[in-house]
Design a protein around this motif. Structure first.
Motif, PDB file in Angstrom:
ATOM      1  N   LYS A  14       0.971  -1.549   0.260  1.00 22.49           N
ATOM      2  CA  LYS A  14       0.306  -0.097   0.060  1.00 22.49           C
ATOM      3  C   LYS A  14       0.817   1.136   0.496  1.00 22.49           C
ATOM      4  O   LYS A  14       0.650   2.302  -1.024  1.00 22.49           O
ATOM      5  CB  LYS A  14      -0.780   0.339   1.462  1.00 22.49           C
ATOM      6  N   ILE A  15       1.915   0.856   0.514  1.00 24.51           N
ATOM      7  CA  ILE A  15       2.850   2.103   1.087  1.00 24.51           C
ATOM      8  C   ILE A  15       3.794   2.631  -0.524  1.00 24.51           C
ATOM      9  O   ILE A  15       3.643   3.609  -0.814  1.00 24.51           O
ATOM     10  CB  ILE A  15       3.693   2.023   2.457  1.00 24.51           C
ATOM     11  N   ILE A  16       4.251   1.453  -1.080  1.00 24.23           N
ATOM     12  CA  ILE A  16       5.033   1.646  -2.466  1.00 24.23           C
ATOM     13  C   ILE A  16       3.884   1.943  -3.616  1.00 24.23           C
ATOM     14  O   ILE A  16       3.901   3.021  -4.693  1.00 24.23           O
ATOM     15  CB  ILE A  16       5.070  -0.157  -2.931  1.00 24.23           C
ATOM     16  N   ASP A  17       2.917   1.521  -3.167  1.00 24.53           N
ATOM     17  CA  ASP A  17       1.217   1.596  -4.397  1.00 24.53           C
ATOM     18  C   ASP A  17       1.371   2.910  -4.189  1.00 24.53           C
ATOM     19  O   ASP A  17       1.020   4.007  -6.044  1.00 24.53           O
ATOM     20  CB  ASP A  17      -0.042   1.657  -4.435  1.00 24.53           C
ATOM     21  N   LYS A  18       0.738   4.233  -3.248  1.00 22.59           N
ATOM     22  CA  LYS A  18       0.901   5.098  -2.650  1.00 22.59           C
ATOM     23  C   LYS A  18       2.371   6.177  -3.443  1.00 22.59           C
ATOM     24  O   LYS A  18       1.818   7.610  -3.594  1.00 22.59           O
ATOM     25  CB  LYS A  18       0.634   5.848  -1.511  1.00 22.59           C
ATOM     26  N   ARG A  19       3.224   5.624  -3.386  1.00 22.12           N
ATOM     27  CA  ARG A  19       4.348   6.637  -3.547  1.00 22.12           C
ATOM     28  C   ARG A  19       4.347   6.411  -5.186  1.00 22.12           C
ATOM     29  O   ARG A  19       5.257   7.009  -5.803  1.00 22.12           O
ATOM     30  CB  ARG A  19       5.631   5.734  -2.846  1.00 22.12           C
ATOM     31  N   ILE A  20       4.518   5.451  -6.090  1.00 20.37           N
ATOM     32  CA  ILE A  20       4.653   5.524  -7.006  1.00 20.37           C
ATOM     33  C   ILE A  20       3.759   6.491  -7.458  1.00 20.37           C
ATOM     34  O   ILE A  20       3.638   6.813  -8.646  1.00 20.37           O
ATOM     35  CB  ILE A  20       4.009   3.387  -7.254  1.00 20.37           C
ATOM     36  N   GLU A  22       2.865   9.263  -6.394  1.00 18.81           N
ATOM     37  CA  GLU A  22       2.908  10.330  -5.897  1.00 18.81           C
ATOM     38  C   GLU A  22       3.815  11.193  -7.303  1.00 18.81           C
ATOM     39  O   GLU A  22       4.295  11.686  -7.823  1.00 18.81           O
ATOM     40  CB  GLU A  22       3.345  10.478  -4.314  1.00 18.81           C
ATOM     41  N   MET A  23       5.079   9.369  -7.471  1.00 15.00           N
ATOM     42  CA  MET A  23       5.595   9.254  -8.295  1.00 15.00           C
ATOM     43  C   MET A  23       5.438  10.062  -9.850  1.00 15.00           C
ATOM     44  O   MET A  23       5.767  11.630 -10.625  1.00 15.00           O
ATOM     45  CB  MET A  23       7.421   8.547  -8.315  1.00 15.00           C
ATOM     46  N   LYS A  24       4.229   9.107 -10.223  1.00 14.40           N
ATOM     47  CA  LYS A  24       3.642   9.764 -11.118  1.00 14.40           C
ATOM     48  C   LYS A  24       3.336  10.872 -11.810  1.00 14.40           C
ATOM     49  O   LYS A  24       3.380  11.515 -12.649  1.00 14.40           O
ATOM     50  CB  LYS A  24       3.098   8.201 -11.733  1.00 14.40           C
ATOM     51  N   ALA A  25       2.681  11.061 -10.614  1.00 11.46           N
ATOM     52  CA  ALA A  25       2.547  12.450 -11.013  1.00 11.46           C
ATOM     53  C   ALA A  25       3.111  13.248 -10.331  1.00 11.46           C
ATOM     54  O   ALA A  25       2.574  14.960 -10.457  1.00 11.46           O
ATOM     55  CB  ALA A  25       1.341  13.039  -9.333  1.00 11.46           C
ATOM     56  N   GLY A  26       4.788  13.068 -10.873  1.00  9.80           N
ATOM     57  CA  GLY A  26       5.549  14.401 -10.557  1.00  9.80           C
ATOM     58  C   GLY A  26       6.155  14.878  -9.246  1.00  9.80           C
ATOM     59  O   GLY A  26       6.622  16.289  -8.649  1.00  9.80           O
ATOM     60  N   GLU A  27       5.173  14.420  -8.039  1.00  3.60           N
ATOM     61  CA  GLU A  27       5.814  14.924  -6.756  1.00  3.60           C
ATOM     62  C   GLU A  27       7.348  14.017  -6.352  1.00  3.60           C
ATOM     63  O   GLU A  27       7.485  13.070  -7.010  1.00  3.60           O
ATOM     64  CB  GLU A  27       5.062  14.088  -5.658  1.00  3.60           C
ATOM     65  N   THR A  28       7.991  15.394  -6.122  1.00  5.00           N
ATOM     66  CA  THR A  28       9.530  13.913  -5.894  1.00  5.00           C
ATOM     67  C   THR A  28       9.183  13.474  -3.934  1.00  5.00           C
ATOM     68  O   THR A  28       8.852  13.560  -3.329  1.00  5.00           O
ATOM     69  CB  THR A  28      10.815  14.991  -5.203  1.00  5.00           C
ATOM     70  N   SER A  29       9.650  12.361  -4.552  1.00  5.60           N
ATOM     71  CA  SER A  29       9.687  11.501  -3.036  1.00  5.60           C
ATOM     72  C   SER A  29      10.593  10.702  -2.257  1.00  5.60           C
ATOM     73  O   SER A  29      10.995   9.549  -1.803  1.00  5.60           O
ATOM     74  CB  SER A  29       8.650   9.877  -3.039  1.00  5.60           C
ATOM     75  N   ILE A  36      13.652   6.864  -2.850  1.00  5.91           N
ATOM     76  CA  ILE A  36      15.681   5.909  -2.974  1.00  5.91           C
ATOM     77  C   ILE A  36      14.981   5.518  -3.689  1.00  5.91           C
ATOM     78  O   ILE A  36      15.865   5.141  -5.014  1.00  5.91           O
ATOM     79  CB  ILE A  36      16.838   6.705  -2.165  1.00  5.91           C
ATOM     80  N   LEU A  37      14.977   4.384  -3.048  1.00  9.52           N
ATOM     81  CA  LEU A  37      15.176   3.013  -4.246  1.00  9.52           C
ATOM     82  C   LEU A  37      13.705   2.777  -4.899  1.00  9.52           C
ATOM     83  O   LEU A  37      14.535   2.578  -6.279  1.00  9.52           O
ATOM     84  CB  LEU A  37      14.452   1.406  -2.946  1.00  9.52           C
ATOM     85  N   LEU A  38      12.766   3.617  -5.127  1.00  7.20           N
ATOM     86  CA  LEU A  38      11.782   3.910  -5.812  1.00  7.20           C
ATOM     87  C   LEU A  38      12.106   4.673  -7.466  1.00  7.20           C
ATOM     88  O   LEU A  38      11.909   4.224  -8.248  1.00  7.20           O
ATOM     89  CB  LEU A  38       9.947   4.091  -5.395  1.00  7.20           C
ATOM     90  N   ASP A  39      13.019   5.807  -6.442  1.00  8.03           N
ATOM     91  CA  ASP A  39      12.765   6.482  -7.431  1.00  8.03           C
ATOM     92  C   ASP A  39      14.092   6.175  -8.517  1.00  8.03           C
ATOM     93  O   ASP A  39      14.346   5.758  -9.523  1.00  8.03           O
ATOM     94  CB  ASP A  39      13.855   7.869  -6.867  1.00  8.03           C
ATOM     95  N   SER A  40      15.376   5.519  -8.293  1.00  5.74           N
ATOM     96  CA  SER A  40      16.550   4.723  -8.782  1.00  5.74           C
ATOM     97  C   SER A  40      15.830   3.782  -8.983  1.00  5.74           C
ATOM     98  O   SER A  40      16.494   3.206 -10.786  1.00  5.74           O
ATOM     99  CB  SER A  40      17.515   4.299  -7.832  1.00  5.74           C
ATOM    100  N   ASN A  41      14.670   3.272  -9.102  1.00  2.98           N
ATOM    101  CA  ASN A  41      14.781   1.656  -9.552  1.00  2.98           C
ATOM    102  C   ASN A  41      13.769   1.909 -11.073  1.00  2.98           C
ATOM    103  O   ASN A  41      14.098   1.685 -12.329  1.00  2.98           O
ATOM    104  CB  ASN A  41      13.535   1.082  -8.859  1.00  2.98           C
TER     105      ASN A  41
END
Ligand code: HEM
Length: 260
Positions: A14-20, A22-29, A36-41
């Motif tokens: 759930k936490i990961i889905d929310k972060r993804i 946010e990232m897709k909506a252009g919010e930096t996380s 860092i893990l999601l961003d670099s991945n």
């Protein structure tokens, strides 16, 4: 155990889905480990323009579980045992506070200062000797091996109980079971005479990857507590170390804190 694993995985997902999202909506996380893990991945997948590079969501969940379980329980218990021992040995608590106040006063601790805390390092070494949060190391024997009179067959799992090493009278002397940080006044290798008998973070290629970070985070917490409070063990405290994955006080750490 299986149910707990499914629940934990579900929570992390759930936490990961929310972060993804946010990232897709252009919010930096990327200001924490998961970010860092999601961003670099995400960048890795984009660089190779497919989904087969980078980590899968399942692998990210496993990384989160490992870091949380390996990092939170261990460091938390180290801080708890430190407070119990300093609550019992208030002379060492006073020495630790004097050091903290001479280095930082009432200021927020910084890395340079934390690296200069000699007394607190001695205290931590002694806490980890007496109450190592991880009490056993496991290794698989890869080929038939002779160990003294023992013949160990390949694929045998052996468990090294570090409490035996850490309490060995031949190594630590007659006060091996007592809290005496002074024994580390000249460093670890002096007291162990270079033998591999003090292993709170394990050893060899699988040694704890975050031992320096762990020491730093627990030091930071202890320093801030010492700046604000004195503490003693409550009469209701009952000493009963027991192991549930990590070594913990079975009936909790009953401490009385006094605001300074
Ligand atoms: C006082 C705190 C800690 C203690 C006592 C501790 C202790 C240990 C021990 C004994 C091992 C096994 C080493 C071996 O088998 O030789 C280990 C492995 C590990 N620790 Fe720690 N640890 C602590 C804090 C942390 C923290 C804060 C993190 C991460 C945030 C962490 C991450 C890991 C990881 C990922 C491994 C597995 C390494 C591998 O298998 O290659 N630990 N730790």
């Amino acid at each position: 155990m299986k149910e707990t694993d499914i629940e934990v995985k579900g929570l992390i997902r759930k936490i990961i889905d929310k972060r993804i999202m946010e990232m897709k909506a252009g919010e930096t996380s990327s200001d924490d480990l998961l970010g860092i893990l999601l961003d670099s991945n995400y960048k890795e997948i984009k660089r190779h323009e497919n989904n087969s590079s980078g980590l899968s969501i399942e692998e990210i969940i496993e990384e989160c579980k490992l870091f949380y379980l390996a990092g939170q329980e261990t460091a938390g218990n180290m801080l708890v045992w430190t407070m119990i021992l300093l609550g019992q040995h208030t002379d060492w608590q006073t020495r630790a506070r004097e050091e903290v106040l001479s280095v930082f006063g009432d200021k927020i601790p910084d890395i340079d200062g934390l690296n200069r805390l000699r007394t607190i390092n001695m205290i931590f070494n002694e806490v980890l000797r007496l109450y190592p949060p991880v009490t056993a190391l496991r290794r698989m024997i890869h080929k038939d091996t002779n160990l003294g009179n023992l013949r160990l067959q390949a694929q045998t799992m052996i468990q090294l109980n570090m409490l035996f090493f850490h309490h060995d009278l031949d190594i630590w002397g007659g006060d091996a079971h007592e809290f005496n940080p002074e024994r580390f006044s000249e460093g670890v290798s002096k007291v162990t005479k270079g033998q591999t008998v003090y292993v709170p973070f394990g050893g060899g290629p699988r040694i704890c990857i975050r031992q320096n970070f762990a020491m730093l985070e627990v030091k930071m917490a202890l320093v801030m507590i010492l700046q604000c409070f004195s503490f003693e063990l409550s009469p209701s405290y009952s000493h009963a170390p027991y192991t549930v994955i990590t070594l913990q006080p079975q009936f909790g750490a009953h401490l009385i804190l006094h605001k300074l």
